[in-house]
Write an enzyme that holds these catalytic residues in place. Structure first.
Site, PDB file in Angstrom:
ATOM      1  N   SER A  65       0.785  -1.238   0.000  1.00 35.02           N
ATOM      2  CA  SER A  65       0.000   0.000   0.000  1.00 35.02           C
ATOM      3  C   SER A  65       0.814   1.284   0.000  1.00 35.02           C
ATOM      4  O   SER A  65       0.263   2.360  -0.224  1.00 35.02           O
ATOM      5  CB  SER A  65      -0.933   0.021   1.207  1.00 35.02           C
ATOM      6  OG  SER A  65      -1.960  -0.914   1.022  1.00 35.02           O
ATOM      7  N   TYR A 190      -3.601  -3.452 -10.283  1.00 34.94           N
ATOM      8  CA  TYR A 190      -3.458  -3.106  -8.858  1.00 34.94           C
ATOM      9  C   TYR A 190      -2.611  -4.148  -8.137  1.00 34.94           C
ATOM     10  O   TYR A 190      -1.702  -3.814  -7.368  1.00 34.94           O
ATOM     11  CB  TYR A 190      -4.837  -2.992  -8.200  1.00 34.94           C
ATOM     12  CG  TYR A 190      -4.786  -2.884  -6.687  1.00 34.94           C
ATOM     13  CD1 TYR A 190      -5.113  -3.981  -5.884  1.00 34.94           C
ATOM     14  CD2 TYR A 190      -4.360  -1.714  -6.075  1.00 34.94           C
ATOM     15  CE1 TYR A 190      -5.035  -3.912  -4.504  1.00 34.94           C
ATOM     16  CE2 TYR A 190      -4.275  -1.635  -4.687  1.00 34.94           C
ATOM     17  CZ  TYR A 190      -4.618  -2.731  -3.918  1.00 34.94           C
ATOM     18  OH  TYR A 190      -4.518  -2.669  -2.534  1.00 34.94           O
TER      19      TYR A 190
HETATM   20  O1  DON Z   1      -4.735  -5.002  -1.425  1.00 35.91           O
HETATM   21  C1  DON Z   1      -4.151  -5.482  -0.462  1.00 35.91           C
HETATM   22  O2  DON Z   1      -4.748  -5.990   0.433  1.00 35.91           O
HETATM   23  C2  DON Z   1      -2.650  -5.363  -0.451  1.00 35.91           C
HETATM   24  N1  DON Z   1      -2.124  -5.465  -1.750  1.00 35.91           N
HETATM   25  C3  DON Z   1      -2.213  -4.037   0.119  1.00 35.91           C
HETATM   26  C4  DON Z   1      -2.723  -3.781   1.474  1.00 35.91           C
HETATM   27  C5  DON Z   1      -1.785  -2.978   2.350  1.00 35.91           C
HETATM   28  O3  DON Z   1      -0.624  -2.861   2.107  1.00 35.91           O
HETATM   29  C6  DON Z   1      -2.388  -2.394   3.563  1.00 35.91           C
HETATM   30  N2  DON Z   1      -1.446  -1.643   4.299  1.00 35.91           N
HETATM   31  N3  DON Z   1      -1.178  -1.528   5.408  1.00 35.91           N
END
Ligand code: DON
Length: 419
Positions: A65, A190
Site C-alpha cells: 500500500s 493493482y
Molecule cells: O490489497 C491489499 O490488500 C494489499 N495489496 C495491500 C494492502 C496494504 O498494504 C495495507 N497496508 N497496510
C-alpha cells in the site's frame, strides 16, 4: 571518514527497537508470510540527496500500500484534480484498509489510500491493457526511486489468486460506474502495483522525492508535477495509516503511508524522506517497529510539521542603499554623477531562504510605500522556480546580473589604463 552523529543516532535507534518483537507478518497473501520477521531497516534521505541507512536497507520486499499515494499522483497528473475528485474522495474512512468504504450516495471511495480508492486510482492510470498500465506505474515508481524497479511475480500471483475481497470491491466500483468497464484489467494492474519490489532505501528516496517537490534528489528526474505534491501529501497525512491515521498525525505530524510488506514511508515536506522496514504488523496493518521508530525520530529530532519552532526566517539578509555599494566598474564622470543622483533612491535588498508569503511579508512591510504594489505583484504571481530564481539573482554579484542595460551614453572604449 569521520562517523556522522546522525549515523550513530540511527544505529542506536535500530538497537533500541530491535528488541520490539510484537506483531505478526501478513499472511492473508500467502507469499508474504515467507518474510523473515527479524528484518529491520531504517533510512533517512535528505531533500538534497544525502542518505543515512542502518540495518536491512537493501533487503527487497513488496511495496504493497505504500504504492497508493504514488499512483494517486499519477492519476492526478493524467486527469487533473477536478476529474479525480469526482471519482475518489479525500476523507479519512476511519475503517480498515480493505473495508468496502464507499460514499453512501455516489458510491465513490472515501479516499485514494484505502483499497477501494487505490483500485479506482489504478483505473485512472493511462493504458488500455494491464500491461500498459503496469508499465506506466513501473516507470513512474522508478522515477521516484531513482532506479529501475521490477515486480515480484510470486507475490503478484499469490495476491491475484487470493484477491477475492479486492475483486468484490472492483465490481462494486463497476456497479457505481466509478470504474466504467470490466474491472479485471484494473484489478490485475493493482495486484502488480502492490507487488513491485523495493528496499527501505528506495522508500526513503521516494519520500525525499515528494519532500523535494516531486523531483528525485539523486537523479534530478521529475516523478510528479509539483502542483500535485501537496494533494498527495495531504491524503497521506489524513488517511495514510488507515484507522490509526489520527493517532499517527497527532504523534508525528508527518504525512506517511504504510504497507503490509512491512514498509512505512514518511515525508517532512521540503526536508526529508524517512523509511522503516519491519514485516511484523499491528491490527491495522502498520509495521510495529515502523510506528515506534517514527514516533521516536519525530520526538528526538523535532520533525513534527505542526511544531511552531519551525518559524519563517526573515527573508532580508541585508539591505543596502545603492550609493553605499562600491563597484569596480569604471564609468564616465557623467555616469557616476547619474548613479550618485539615483543612488539615493535605490535600495538593494539581499534576500535568503524560501520566498513564502510569511517570509516575503517581512520584506513588503519595510518597502517604501510606492514600491509595495510592484513587489507584492511580482511575488504573488511567481511559482517556486521563479521565486528561487528571483532569490538567487538577488544574491548574484553585479557581473552575473542579467544584462539589463540602463540607457546611459556608451563608455569610452578601454584603452591601456595607464595612458
Ligand atoms: O490489497 C491489499 O490488500 C494489499 N495489496 C495491500 C494492502 C496494504 O498494504 C495495507 N497496508 N497496510
Amino acid at each position: 571518514m569521520a562517523k556522522s552523529p546522525i549515523q550513530d543516532y540511527l544505529q542506536a535507534l535500530h538497537a533500541r527497537f530491535s528488541g520490539l518483537t510484537s506483531g505478526k507478518v501478513a499472511d492473508y497473501i500467502p507469499e508474504l508470510s515467507l518474510a523473515d520477521p527479524g528484518w529491520f531497516g531504517i533510512c533517512i534521505a535528505t531533500q538534497d540527496g544525502h542518505v543515512y541507512e542502518v540495518g536491512d536497507c537493501s533487503q527487497p520486499f513488496t511495496i504493497q500500500s505504500v504504492s497508493k499515494p504514488l499512483t494517486y499522483g499519477r492519476a492526478l497528473e493524467q486527469h487533473g484534480e477536478a476529474a479525480v475528485l469526482e471519482k475518489i474522495g479525500v476523507e479519512p474512512s476511519g475503517d480498515a484498509f480493505n473495508a468496502i468504504s464507499l460514499h453512501p450516495q455516489s458510491g465513490t471511495p472515501l479516499n485514494p489510500l484505502i483499497n477501494a480508492g487505490a483500485i479506482a486510482a489504478c483505473s485512472l492510470v493511462p493504458g488500455d491493457s494491464m500491461e500498459d498500465k503496469t508499465a506506466t506505474i513501473l516507470e513512474t515508481f522508478s522515477r521516484y526511486a531513482g532506479r529501475q524497479l521490477d515486480i515480484d511475480h510470486k507475490v503478484y500471483r499469490s495476491e491475484s489468486e487470493t484477491g477475492h475481497r479486492n475483486r468484490a470491491i472492483g465490481w462494486m466500483l463497476r456497479n457505481f460506474s466509478v470504474i466504467e468497464n470490466d474491472p479485471t484489467a484494473t484489478l490485475e494492474t493493482y495486484f502488480q502495483q502492490c507487488s513491485i519490489r523495493v528496499t527501505c532505501r528506495d522508500l526513503a528516496i521516494m519520500g525525499a522525492t515528494l519532500a523535494n517537490g516531486g523531483v528525485n534528489t539523486l537523479t534530478g528526474q521529475r516523478a510528479v508535477p509539483e502542483k500535485f505534491v501537496a494533494n498527495v501529501l495531504s491524503v497521506m497525512a489524513t488517511c495514510g495509516m488507515y484507522d490509526a491515521s489520527g493517532d499517527w498525525l497527532y504523534r508525528t505530524g508527518l504525512p506517511a503511508k504504510s504497507g503490509v510488506g512491512g514498509g512505512i514511508m514518511a515525508v517532512q515536506p521540503g526536508r526529508l524522506g524517512i523509511a522503516v522496514f519491519s514485516p511484523r504488523l499491528d491490527q491495522q496493518g502498520n509495521s510495529v517497529r515502523g510506528l515506534a521508530v517514527c514516533h521516536a525520530l519525530t520526538a528526538d529530532l523535532g520533525l513534527h510539521m505542526f511544531d511552531a519552532s519551525q518559524r519563517a526566517i526573515p527573508a532580508i539578509r541585508r539591505a543596502t542603499m545603492r550609493r553605499s555599494v562600491k563597484s569596480n566598474q569604471r564609468r564616465t564622470q557623467q555616469a557616476n554623477d547619474y548613479l550618485l543622483n539615483v543612488g539615493k533612491k535605490l535600495r538593494v535588498f539581499h534576500l535568503h531562504g524560501a520566498l513564502t508569503f510569511a517570509s516575503i511579508e517581512s520584506v513588503v512591510r519595510v518597502l517604501p510605500g510606492a514600491a509595495r504594489p510592484l513587489w507584492l505583484n511580482v511575488i504573488c504571481f511567481l511559482d517556486s522556480a521563479q521565486k528561487s530564481w528571483l532569490w538567487s539573482i538577488s544574491c548574484w554579484p553585479p557581473e552575473r546580473m542579467p544584462k539589463v542595460k540602463p540607457s546611459l551614453p556608451p563608455a569610452r572604449p578601454r584603452t591601456n589604463c595607464l595612458s
